[in-house]
Design a protein around this motif. Structure first.
Motif, mmCIF file in Angstrom:
data_model
loop_
_atom_site.group_PDB
_atom_site.id
_atom_site.type_symbol
_atom_site.label_atom_id
_atom_site.label_comp_id
_atom_site.label_asym_id
_atom_site.label_seq_id
_atom_site.Cartn_x
_atom_site.Cartn_y
_atom_site.Cartn_z
ATOM 1 N N ILE A 1 0.677 -1.181 0.075
ATOM 2 C CA ILE A 1 -0.078 -0.106 0.126
ATOM 3 C C ILE A 1 0.729 1.240 0.269
ATOM 4 O O ILE A 1 1.624 1.425 0.995
ATOM 5 N N ASP A 2 0.650 2.160 -1.147
ATOM 6 C CA ASP A 2 1.383 3.380 -0.994
ATOM 7 C C ASP A 2 0.274 4.328 -0.536
ATOM 8 O O ASP A 2 -0.805 4.561 -1.039
ATOM 9 N N LEU A 3 0.759 5.069 0.529
ATOM 10 C CA LEU A 3 -0.128 6.126 1.381
ATOM 11 C C LEU A 3 -0.023 7.464 1.029
ATOM 12 O O LEU A 3 -0.521 8.381 1.430
ATOM 13 N N LYS B 1 -0.898 -0.872 -4.443
ATOM 14 C CA LYS B 1 -2.378 -0.258 -4.432
ATOM 15 C C LYS B 1 -2.277 1.191 -3.783
ATOM 16 O O LYS B 1 -1.423 1.431 -2.656
ATOM 17 N N HIS B 2 -2.900 2.118 -4.331
ATOM 18 C CA HIS B 2 -2.917 3.609 -3.608
ATOM 19 C C HIS B 2 -3.975 3.548 -2.388
ATOM 20 O O HIS B 2 -5.148 3.305 -2.919
ATOM 21 N N ARG C 1 -0.693 -10.492 4.386
ATOM 22 C CA ARG C 1 0.374 -9.847 4.445
ATOM 23 C C ARG C 1 0.370 -8.362 4.041
ATOM 24 O O ARG C 1 -0.164 -8.067 2.679
ATOM 25 N N THR C 2 0.389 -7.347 4.657
ATOM 26 C CA THR C 2 0.385 -6.048 4.380
ATOM 27 C C THR C 2 1.563 -5.123 4.537
ATOM 28 O O THR C 2 1.988 -5.087 5.731
ATOM 29 N N VAL C 3 2.096 -4.637 3.507
ATOM 30 C CA VAL C 3 3.281 -3.595 3.714
ATOM 31 C C VAL C 3 2.901 -2.318 3.314
ATOM 32 O O VAL C 3 2.340 -2.052 1.930
ATOM 33 N N VAL C 4 3.094 -1.121 4.202
ATOM 34 C CA VAL C 4 2.637 0.081 3.815
ATOM 35 C C VAL C 4 3.844 0.925 3.544
ATOM 36 O O VAL C 4 4.910 0.694 4.248
ATOM 37 N N PHE C 5 3.626 1.981 3.002
ATOM 38 C CA PHE C 5 5.040 3.012 2.451
ATOM 39 C C PHE C 5 4.440 4.438 2.286
ATOM 40 O O PHE C 5 3.207 4.443 1.793
ATOM 41 N N HIS D 1 6.180 -1.805 7.476
ATOM 42 C CA HIS D 1 6.172 -0.722 6.729
ATOM 43 C C HIS D 1 7.688 -0.747 6.295
ATOM 44 O O HIS D 1 8.555 -1.094 6.554
ATOM 45 N N LEU D 2 7.745 -0.016 5.100
ATOM 46 C CA LEU D 2 8.896 0.129 4.513
ATOM 47 C C LEU D 2 9.761 1.337 5.203
ATOM 48 O O LEU D 2 9.406 2.481 5.014
#
Length: 194
Positions: free
Chosen positions: A88-90, A106-107, A133-137, A161-162
């Motif tokens: 996920i792109d925040l 995904k935005h 599994r969720t990674v946000v950045f 998170h990245l």
């Protein structure tokens, strides 16, 4: 001033600030004035109300110590293995249009994360799931720390998170997807197809 008594002090040293506050003051907030050599001192001596303003960068470091932090190489390994990873792109949409994103991300704007992640919300997105599994950045790893905390508070258990953010990904020379090429938020000439 929200329960604070305001006074001005002339000093070149911030350490003098506490010495210049009135006796019996339980909270002192010192801010450098726009006038050189002057400080604004806010005290709660007579009002009994203290407002604590936390340094956001210290808070991010504190929160990051309690969550899973990924470096660029860690994320690359996870992307290679593919294990139903939601990336996920925040960042705000205009930033994605201008700078691109990590391929496959995904935005989800930071301001909409909780609403889109909630399956009971009418705005919920079906690609978000608490068991995935969720990674946000974000751009530099600050907002994504708060995003991980928010998702964990909602019940998500496999979130990271990245840490260096998109800037770290870009700095490492990793591939970038041209978000503008497929974004509906980009105005296109009517002669263009697609």
């Amino acid at each position: 001033l929200f329960g604070f008594k305001l006074q001005w002090s002339h000093s070149k040293n911030l350490a003098d600030c506490a010495d210049l506050s009135p006796a019996g003051t339980d909270r002192v907030v010192c801010r450098r004035s726009q006038k050189p050599g002057w400080w604004v001192i806010l005290t709660s001596a007579t009002w009994g109300i203290a407002v604590a303003i936390r340094n956001v960068f210290e808070h991010v470091r504190e929160l990051a110590s309690a969550i899973e932090n990924l470096e660029v190489d860690d994320l690359k390994r996870e992307l290679e293995h593919g294990h139903d990873l939601l990336l996920i792109d925040l960042r705000e949409v205009q930033v994605l249009v201008d700078k691109g994103t990590i391929p496959g991300a995904k935005h989800v704007p930071r301001g909409m994360l909780e609403v889109w992640a909630d399956p009971s919300s009418p705005y919920g997105r079906d690609y978000v799931g608490e068991h995935k599994r969720t990674v946000v950045f974000c751009a530099g790893g600050g907002r994504s720390v708060y995003a991980v905390q928010a998702l964990q508070d909602m019940g998500f258990t496999n979130v990271a998170h990245l840490a260096p953010g998109f800037g770290g990904w870009l700095g490492a020379g990793e591939p970038v997807e041209d978000y503008a090429a497929h974004s509906r938020w980009v105005r296109r000439d009517s002669t263009e197809s697609g």
